[in-house]
Design an enzyme around this catalytic site. Structure first.
Site, PDB file in Angstrom:
ATOM      1  CG  ASP A  36      73.961 -16.091  66.837  1.00 36.34           C
ATOM      2  OD1 ASP A  36      74.693 -16.942  66.316  1.00 36.34           O
ATOM      3  OD2 ASP A  36      74.377 -15.060  67.395  1.00 36.34           O
ATOM      4  CG  HIS A 240      61.692   6.823  75.026  1.00 32.51           C
ATOM      5  ND1 HIS A 240      60.623   6.551  74.201  1.00 32.51           N
ATOM      6  CD2 HIS A 240      61.174   6.956  76.266  1.00 32.51           C
ATOM      7  CE1 HIS A 240      59.503   6.528  74.908  1.00 32.51           C
ATOM      8  NE2 HIS A 240      59.815   6.769  76.169  1.00 32.51           N
ATOM      9  CG  ASP A 257      62.138   5.910  82.753  1.00 31.17           C
ATOM     10  OD1 ASP A 257      61.680   4.918  83.353  1.00 31.17           O
ATOM     11  OD2 ASP A 257      61.426   6.650  82.047  1.00 31.17           O
ATOM     12  CG  ASP A 268      58.070   3.009  84.065  1.00 33.27           C
ATOM     13  OD1 ASP A 268      59.257   3.384  84.112  1.00 33.27           O
ATOM     14  OD2 ASP A 268      57.274   3.370  83.176  1.00 33.27           O
ATOM     15  CG  HIS A 340      56.608  13.272  79.244  1.00 33.87           C
ATOM     16  ND1 HIS A 340      56.086  12.963  80.472  1.00 33.87           N
ATOM     17  CD2 HIS A 340      57.916  13.558  79.452  1.00 33.87           C
ATOM     18  CE1 HIS A 340      57.034  13.053  81.395  1.00 33.87           C
ATOM     19  NE2 HIS A 340      58.165  13.425  80.804  1.00 33.87           N
ATOM     20  CG  HIS A 344      52.709   4.775  81.214  1.00 37.15           C
ATOM     21  ND1 HIS A 344      52.957   3.505  81.702  1.00 37.15           N
ATOM     22  CD2 HIS A 344      53.880   5.447  81.332  1.00 37.15           C
ATOM     23  CE1 HIS A 344      54.221   3.423  82.101  1.00 37.15           C
ATOM     24  NE2 HIS A 344      54.807   4.594  81.899  1.00 37.15           N
ATOM     25  CG  HIS A 351      54.515   2.497  78.045  1.00 39.43           C
ATOM     26  ND1 HIS A 351      55.871   2.236  78.102  1.00 39.43           N
ATOM     27  CD2 HIS A 351      54.383   3.830  78.285  1.00 39.43           C
ATOM     28  CE1 HIS A 351      56.530   3.355  78.361  1.00 39.43           C
ATOM     29  NE2 HIS A 351      55.658   4.332  78.473  1.00 39.43           N
ATOM     30  CD  GLU A 368      56.059   8.508  83.098  1.00 38.28           C
ATOM     31  OE1 GLU A 368      57.206   8.714  82.661  1.00 38.28           O
ATOM     32  OE2 GLU A 368      55.379   7.505  82.813  1.00 38.28           O
ATOM     33  CE1 TYR A 372      62.721  15.098  80.733  1.00 40.00           C
ATOM     34  CE2 TYR A 372      60.514  15.995  80.394  1.00 40.00           C
ATOM     35  CZ  TYR A 372      61.342  14.959  80.813  1.00 40.00           C
ATOM     36  OH  TYR A 372      60.808  13.806  81.311  1.00 40.00           O
ATOM     37  NE  ARG A 381      61.101  10.060  82.558  1.00 41.71           N
ATOM     38  CZ  ARG A 381      62.003  10.237  81.596  1.00 41.71           C
ATOM     39  NH1 ARG A 381      62.122  11.413  81.006  1.00 41.71           N
ATOM     40  NH2 ARG A 381      62.827   9.262  81.242  1.00 41.71           N
ATOM     41  CD  GLU A 383      57.948   6.391  85.416  1.00 43.48           C
ATOM     42  OE1 GLU A 383      57.077   5.806  84.738  1.00 43.48           O
ATOM     43  OE2 GLU A 383      59.151   6.446  85.081  1.00 43.48           O
TER      44      GLU A 383
END
Length: 413
Positions: A36, A240, A257, A268, A340, A344, A351, A368, A372, A381, A383
């Site tokens: 495509d 993620h 998120d 975000d 983490h 950011h 980001h 954020e 865990y 989380r 944020e």
């Protein structure tokens, strides 16, 4: 944004350059999937967009600096009736001028680019800057890298340099117009989340929860800033996770998120919800720890304070709070549950690039903290998007959907 915004951005960048400098920025091309062509969303290069306000593919900006001052030239595709028939309207010189603030006389068609650029490189330029944004060693060469290689071969005396850091420095501090865009994106994100909480149900798939959010965003004329994360139960301990293909089970938590995007400026925001609408005592205990950690971090987000201080504030707070929650016995175990950093930069990229090591008025950053607990199947989380001001930070997201009672009320079945 009006054209004056982009003119000002180019002028500020030009002020950072020496005479004989040329900046070459490429807008990018739409991705191709299998066979495509031109059927997929086009992600404009954000540095190019920051300097032009144009979000069309296959356009070059040439910004030059000489003793006479700075000038900008655009190279665009010449409108073609056959292409227009298939793919829709093409950018005209007049439209490019109106959007970018570059004079129509300085907007040329792509077939004239090599001749025009060659003249500059042979007689006026001493150094040429490209936005050389390489994320991995083995990534395919970008058009910017290919053109830089061509110029280096044809004009060996030229110095090839990277402009990315200079543009990042400009982008790090937002104007009132940019802040307004991020604020609007955040407001729509929160309202879309509220709609999701009213409509989604236990037993539905994660992607169905995400779809309720995304539907509201689209109905309000905005796009998504990035792929929605809707992670339930054990999935929430993967930072993620974005498959969104598991059932959201009664009794578990759902970590989202996500963010709407307005004029390419993204919100975000992360929140964590009880899938059945009611927190257990343990879920609420851990949720409130993360909420308090957010306040600890936010208090450090002031001018002149190191960006590392927000991380340290959360770590120090967790050393005490996680003992009370009977998760750790030794301070060194905090990182078992804190994966983490806490912040950011945020803007045209989710980001956003930034060269700042201290907070500065006008920066927009995330706050954020996360927690865990894999052994309990809990990932939390929270944020918010934060504007650094001369004094205490302004929380652009505020306390919305951070109170367990508010969440449970919205989700009351």
């Amino acid at each position: 944004m009006n054209a004056e915004f982009y003119v000002n951005n180019r002028n500020r960048l030009a002020a950072m350059l020496g005479d004989g400098s040329v900046v070459m920025l490429y807008s990018g091309t739409a991705p191709v999937k299998s066979n495509d062509e031109e059927m997929h969303p086009f992600p404009v290069n954000r540095n190019f967009y920051y300097l032009t306000g144009i979000d069309r593919q296959n356009i070059w900006l040439m910004l030059s600096k000489s003793a006479e001052g700075a000038s900008s030239v655009l190279f665009i595709d010449e409108p073609d009736e056959e292409i227009i028939k298939w793919n829709g309207k093409m950018l005209t010189r007049e439209e490019a001028s109106q959007q970018s603030g570059i004079k129509a006389a300085n907007i040329h068609y792509m077939q004239d680019m090599d001749r025009y650029v060659s003249s500059w490189m042979a007689h006026r330029a001493t150094e040429v800057y490209f936005s050389l944004d390489r994320l991995s060693l083995r990534a395919a060469p970008t058009r910017a890298e290919e053109y830089a290689k061509l110029l280096r071969e044809k004009f060996p005396a030229l110095q090839i340099k990277n402009i990315a850091r200079s543009v990042s420095s400009l982008r790090a501090v937002k104007t009132p117009e940019e802040i307004a865009c991020i604020r609007k994106a955040g407001d729509v994100t929160i309202e879309a989340l509220k709609q999701m909480l009213k409509t989604a149900r236990p037993g539905e798939y994660e992607y169905q929860w995400a779809a309720d959010f995304e539907h509201y965003v689209a109905r309000n004329g905005l796009r998504l800033g990035f792929q929605t994360i809707a992670a339930s139960g054990d999935n929430a301990v993967m930072l993620h996770y974005s498959d969104n293909n598991c059932v959201a089970k009664d009794g578990s938590l759902l970590l989202v998120d996500l963010g709407a995007e307005y004029q390419y400026y993204s919100a975000d925001i992360s929140r964590t919800f009880p899938i059945n609408g009611k927190f257990t005592a343990r879920q609420k205990e851990l949720f409130c720890i993360v909420r308090e950690a957010m306040e600890e971090a936010k208090d450090k987000m002031r001018p002149g304070v190191s960006t590392r201080e927000a991380d340290k504030a959360v770590t120090d707070f967790y050393k005490k709070a996680l003992r009370t929650a009977k998760l750790i016995n030794d301070d060194s175990d905090v990182r078992k549950y804190l994966y983490h950093g806490v912040s950011h930069s945020l803007g045209l990229d989710t980001h956003d690039p930034s060269d700042r090591t201290e907070y500065e008025p006008g920066m927009v950053v995330t706050c954020e903290p996360g927690l865990y607990v894999a052994e309990e199947g809990i990932g939390i989380r929270l944020e918010n998007d934060i504007l650094i001001t001369e004094g205490a930070a302004e929380d652009l997201t505020g306390s919305r959907l951070l109170d367990p009672a508010e969440i449970e009320s919205l989700m009351a079945r």
